[in-house]
Design an enzyme around this catalytic site. Sequence first.
Site, PDB file in Angstrom:
ATOM      1  N   LEU A  15       0.898  -1.142  -0.022  1.00 39.65           N
ATOM      2  CA  LEU A  15       0.036   0.053  -0.226  1.00 39.65           C
ATOM      3  C   LEU A  15       0.836   1.166  -0.082  1.00 39.65           C
ATOM      4  CD1 LEU A  15      -2.900   1.478   0.597  1.00 39.65           C
ATOM      5  CD2 LEU A  15      -2.330   1.170   2.857  1.00 39.65           C
ATOM      6  N   TYR A 137       4.836  -6.052  16.620  1.00 38.91           N
ATOM      7  CA  TYR A 137       5.106  -5.013  15.521  1.00 38.91           C
ATOM      8  C   TYR A 137       5.558  -3.870  16.253  1.00 38.91           C
ATOM      9  CZ  TYR A 137       3.821  -2.356  11.195  1.00 38.91           C
ATOM     10  OH  TYR A 137       4.015  -1.441  10.127  1.00 38.91           O
ATOM     11  N   THR A 165       0.068   7.494  10.662  1.00 42.67           N
ATOM     12  CA  THR A 165      -1.029   7.031  11.320  1.00 42.67           C
ATOM     13  C   THR A 165      -1.671   6.087  10.590  1.00 42.67           C
ATOM     14  OG1 THR A 165      -3.160   7.872  12.269  1.00 42.67           O
ATOM     15  CG2 THR A 165      -2.762   8.710  10.158  1.00 42.67           C
TER      16      THR A 165
END
Length: 317
Positions: A15, A137, A165
């Site tokens: 992405l 993570y 974010t």
Amino acid sequence: MQKNEKIYVAGHRGLVGSAILRRLRADGYENLVTRTSAELDLREQQAVRDFFAEQKPDYVILAAAKVGGILANDTYPAEFIYDNLMMEANVVDASHRHGVKKLLALGSTCIYPRMAPQPLKEEYLLSGPLESTNEWYAVAKITGIKLCQAYRRQYGSDFIAAMPTNLYGPGDNFDLEKSHVLPALIRKFHEARQKGEPTVTLWGTGKPLREFLHVDDLADAVLFLLREYSGEEIVNIGVGKDISIAELAAIVKEVVGFEGEIRYDPSKPDGTPRKLVDVTKINGLGWSAKIGLREGIESTYQWFLDQVDKQQIRGLS
Ligand code: GFB
């Protein structure tokens, strides 16, 4: 960054990476290097060193990561910590060894303590316990920050770390088990409308608040920071306002045109109650987000519809 300087975009198919590559090409950068994970496994130290010795990039954008939504993070802790640690350590160290001019590593706002004051300022890092569903993570991403800071301190490397974010946009993963919330909502409402289903079930309670930044805004911020920022401290990237999952669902429901009922499955985790980043620092540097949430959801859904026809969507089995 000169248009002919060599820029390596690690993670160019994801992405984030695909948005950055799209923007670099649009801006006329012609010397771009990419490798798929099949071509170069960033967890393998020697393979990464050989690649850097051969390519000698001038700039590195580290967008490669093992990512996923709340359920994926909670289900695969070992993969999330190991894969991300290895990729970051190998790329940062090889960038130093081969004289990379500047590296930008991408983290995430899940690095901040679960109950830190909101909005989250960069200095709140490591000031309290992490959110349990994604601490694996988060620790890997915090290590990525520390790697950049340590190499700057010891070797003078111009390595910076940015904390975006929650992101959404074209190129997202739509696998319902592994994806983040926004692509999951788009797919769930879309498929329910297509099949004439009366209800859509979402996870948790719908009460948590989240902030959403379109990935094209993120790509814009990444190029801005590469040009304008060379500090040791991390920089948040966000829009500066948040929305509840229930409110988000209402927007996606309307954009998609689903007319049924929304239900919630409280057996699934809510995660951290809120994750709004303070954007004072990046705004002060001269950057702010431009793509509104409703506009961004509409354009992402349009992209989704175009791609569904071509069966080219990640996670859509
Ligand atoms: O986007 P998401 O998976 O990750 O979940 P986080 C955000 C909120 O949406 C949670 C709710 O409260 C979920 O319970 N939600 C409701 C759903 N329905 C769904 C659904 O169908 N799918 C998903 N995925 N969520 C991630 C971290 O946290 O944020 C990652 O786990 C990363 O490591 C990412 O940092 C940015 O925002 O909770």
